[in-house]
Design an enzyme around this catalytic site. Sequence first.
Site, PDB file in Angstrom:
ATOM      1  N   SER A 240      56.025  75.550  41.723  1.00 34.51           N
ATOM      2  CA  SER A 240      55.527  75.815  40.357  1.00 34.51           C
ATOM      3  C   SER A 240      56.658  75.663  39.334  1.00 34.51           C
ATOM      4  O   SER A 240      57.276  74.592  39.297  1.00 34.51           O
ATOM      5  CB  SER A 240      54.881  77.194  40.331  1.00 34.51           C
ATOM      6  OG  SER A 240      53.989  77.334  39.263  1.00 34.51           O
TER       7      SER A 240
ATOM      8  N   ASP B  89      44.068  73.234  42.127  1.00 35.98           N
ATOM      9  CA  ASP B  89      45.094  74.032  41.436  1.00 35.98           C
ATOM     10  C   ASP B  89      44.695  74.188  39.967  1.00 35.98           C
ATOM     11  O   ASP B  89      44.557  73.198  39.248  1.00 35.98           O
ATOM     12  CB  ASP B  89      46.452  73.316  41.545  1.00 35.98           C
ATOM     13  CG  ASP B  89      47.606  74.156  40.999  1.00 35.98           C
ATOM     14  OD1 ASP B  89      48.745  73.934  41.432  1.00 35.98           O
ATOM     15  OD2 ASP B  89      47.357  75.039  40.142  1.00 35.98           O
TER      16      ASP B  89
ATOM     17  N   HIS C 267      46.719  76.955  43.841  1.00 36.03           N
ATOM     18  CA  HIS C 267      48.101  76.754  43.367  1.00 36.03           C
ATOM     19  C   HIS C 267      49.159  77.079  44.419  1.00 36.03           C
ATOM     20  O   HIS C 267      50.062  76.290  44.684  1.00 36.03           O
ATOM     21  CB  HIS C 267      48.316  77.615  42.122  1.00 36.03           C
ATOM     22  CG  HIS C 267      49.666  77.471  41.504  1.00 36.03           C
ATOM     23  ND1 HIS C 267      50.165  76.266  41.064  1.00 36.03           N
ATOM     24  CD2 HIS C 267      50.646  78.389  41.274  1.00 36.03           C
ATOM     25  CE1 HIS C 267      51.378  76.447  40.582  1.00 36.03           C
ATOM     26  NE2 HIS C 267      51.696  77.713  40.686  1.00 36.03           N
TER      27      HIS C 267
HETATM   28  O1  ZYH Z   1      55.807  79.233  38.083  1.00 32.03           O
HETATM   29  C1  ZYH Z   1      54.713  79.725  37.980  1.00 32.03           C
HETATM   30  C2  ZYH Z   1      53.926  79.602  36.729  1.00 32.03           C
HETATM   31  C3  ZYH Z   1      53.349  80.709  36.174  1.00 32.03           C
HETATM   32  C4  ZYH Z   1      52.634  80.598  34.993  1.00 32.03           C
HETATM   33  C5  ZYH Z   1      52.551  79.378  34.368  1.00 32.03           C
HETATM   34  N1  ZYH Z   1      51.947  78.988  33.207  1.00 32.03           N
HETATM   35  C6  ZYH Z   1      52.213  77.729  33.043  1.00 32.03           C
HETATM   36  C7  ZYH Z   1      51.766  76.937  31.859  1.00 32.03           C
HETATM   37  C8  ZYH Z   1      51.395  77.866  30.704  1.00 32.03           C
HETATM   38  C9  ZYH Z   1      51.053  77.088  29.437  1.00 32.03           C
HETATM   39  C10 ZYH Z   1      52.231  76.226  29.018  1.00 32.03           C
HETATM   40  C11 ZYH Z   1      52.618  75.285  30.147  1.00 32.03           C
HETATM   41  C12 ZYH Z   1      52.939  76.047  31.421  1.00 32.03           C
HETATM   42  O2  ZYH Z   1      52.916  77.249  34.078  1.00 32.03           O
HETATM   43  C13 ZYH Z   1      53.148  78.301  34.926  1.00 32.03           C
HETATM   44  C14 ZYH Z   1      53.838  78.377  36.104  1.00 32.03           C
HETATM   45  N2  ZYH Z   1      54.200  80.435  38.988  1.00 32.03           N
HETATM   46  C15 ZYH Z   1      52.950  81.077  39.252  1.00 32.03           C
HETATM   47  C16 ZYH Z   1      53.613  81.769  40.434  1.00 32.03           C
HETATM   48  N3  ZYH Z   1      52.988  81.641  41.712  1.00 32.03           N
HETATM   49  C17 ZYH Z   1      53.746  82.439  42.701  1.00 32.03           C
HETATM   50  C18 ZYH Z   1      53.083  82.380  44.037  1.00 32.03           C
HETATM   51  N4  ZYH Z   1      51.677  82.696  43.913  1.00 32.03           N
HETATM   52  C19 ZYH Z   1      50.977  83.433  44.817  1.00 32.03           C
HETATM   53  N5  ZYH Z   1      51.616  83.907  45.884  1.00 32.03           N
HETATM   54  C20 ZYH Z   1      50.903  84.631  46.767  1.00 32.03           C
HETATM   55  C21 ZYH Z   1      49.552  84.875  46.584  1.00 32.03           C
HETATM   56  C22 ZYH Z   1      48.939  84.363  45.459  1.00 32.03           C
HETATM   57  N6  ZYH Z   1      49.661  83.636  44.571  1.00 32.03           N
HETATM   58  C23 ZYH Z   1      50.947  81.991  42.878  1.00 32.03           C
HETATM   59  C24 ZYH Z   1      51.616  82.136  41.592  1.00 32.03           C
HETATM   60  C25 ZYH Z   1      54.798  80.868  40.217  1.00 32.03           C
END
Ligand code: ZYH
Length: 304
Positions: A123, A240, A270
């Site tokens: 991400s 995603d 995602h």
């Molecule tokens: O890096 C990110 C992330 C978070 C929020 C975001 N919003 C944007 C957009 C917002 C508008 C402007 C352009 C960018 O990009 C993002 C990236 N993330 C989400 C995180 N992951 C961690 C692991 N996750 C997880 N892990 C275990 C169980 C469920 N989910 C999913 C979420 C890392």
Amino acid sequence: MPEPGAAPRRSPQGVPYSDLPHIVNADGLHLFCRYWEPTGQPRALVFIAHGAGEHCGPYDEMAQRLKELSLLVFAHDHVGHGQSEGDRMNIKDFQIYIRDSLQHIDLMKSRHPDLPVFIVGHSMGGAISILTACERPGDFVGVVLIAPLVQMNPESATPFKVFMAKLLNHMLPSLTMGSIESKWLSRDKRQVEAYDADELNYHGGMRVSFGMQLMAAVERMQREIPSISWPFLLLHGDADKLCDIRGSRMMYDNSLSTDKKIKIYEGGYHALHHDLPEVAESVLKELTTWITEHIPAATSQEAQ
Ligand SMILES: O=C(c1ccc2nc(C3CCCCC3)oc2c1)N1CC(N2CCN(c3ncccn3)CC2)C1
């Protein structure tokens, strides 16, 4: 060295950094580190860059699998995340994440100067990985990207929303945008529950100023992608809802790299590495196989 008699610097959870593995970044902030060191001679270094709002702890299973293959894995909680210092999920310049990653990578390279180096990123960590490799195009043998933030999801970042975010960033940069519903992040309910229950994760709304930094990183990547020539593996779910899969497809189609692979997970959400067990296992197998296949054959000197 801390001033004599000064109180010890403590993590946001109150633990003295003298009791935690850490590095101190160029701004004097303590970053919590994790290391997974194989028992024998390591074959390569692997740096893991976690995403926004999380920390490097949930990559333990991935790191253990790589350690079992005699790879030395290391990671840190980015500024403002997990057990590191800094304003929670906020950064004044995205470049700080890249600078800190290069600092940690350079430290580990100084300890193991002959080892090839890989980066794995998820991400926002994927964006950090891409821009880190772009800064040092000859330094990395390969980059593995799991649902990288390469392109904004046009549904979540419509031109009107982007315009409003830019306007608000000047007036109310600390205003928070809506937070992500964790149920859209993985199809595995146990993983979602663990993510929601993890107190080291950031569960607040995303600040406008932080969203602007992510958008700026996305724009920077769009400029860099046509000149990318290093080897990479892309893993992305086509369901995603956070990081648009079209970004991964665009990177695959528009980069100069001749050694590149993209694997699309139909129905994948995602967090592929935390999606349904069969998907998570497939991701680990793909990633470990690709990395081990990309470790250069031992030079004649090493082989002796
Ligand atoms: O890096 C990110 C992330 C978070 C929020 C975001 N919003 C944007 C957009 C917002 C508008 C402007 C352009 C960018 O990009 C993002 C990236 N993330 C989400 C995180 N992951 C961690 C692991 N996750 C997880 N892990 C275990 C169980 C469920 N989910 C999913 C979420 C890392």
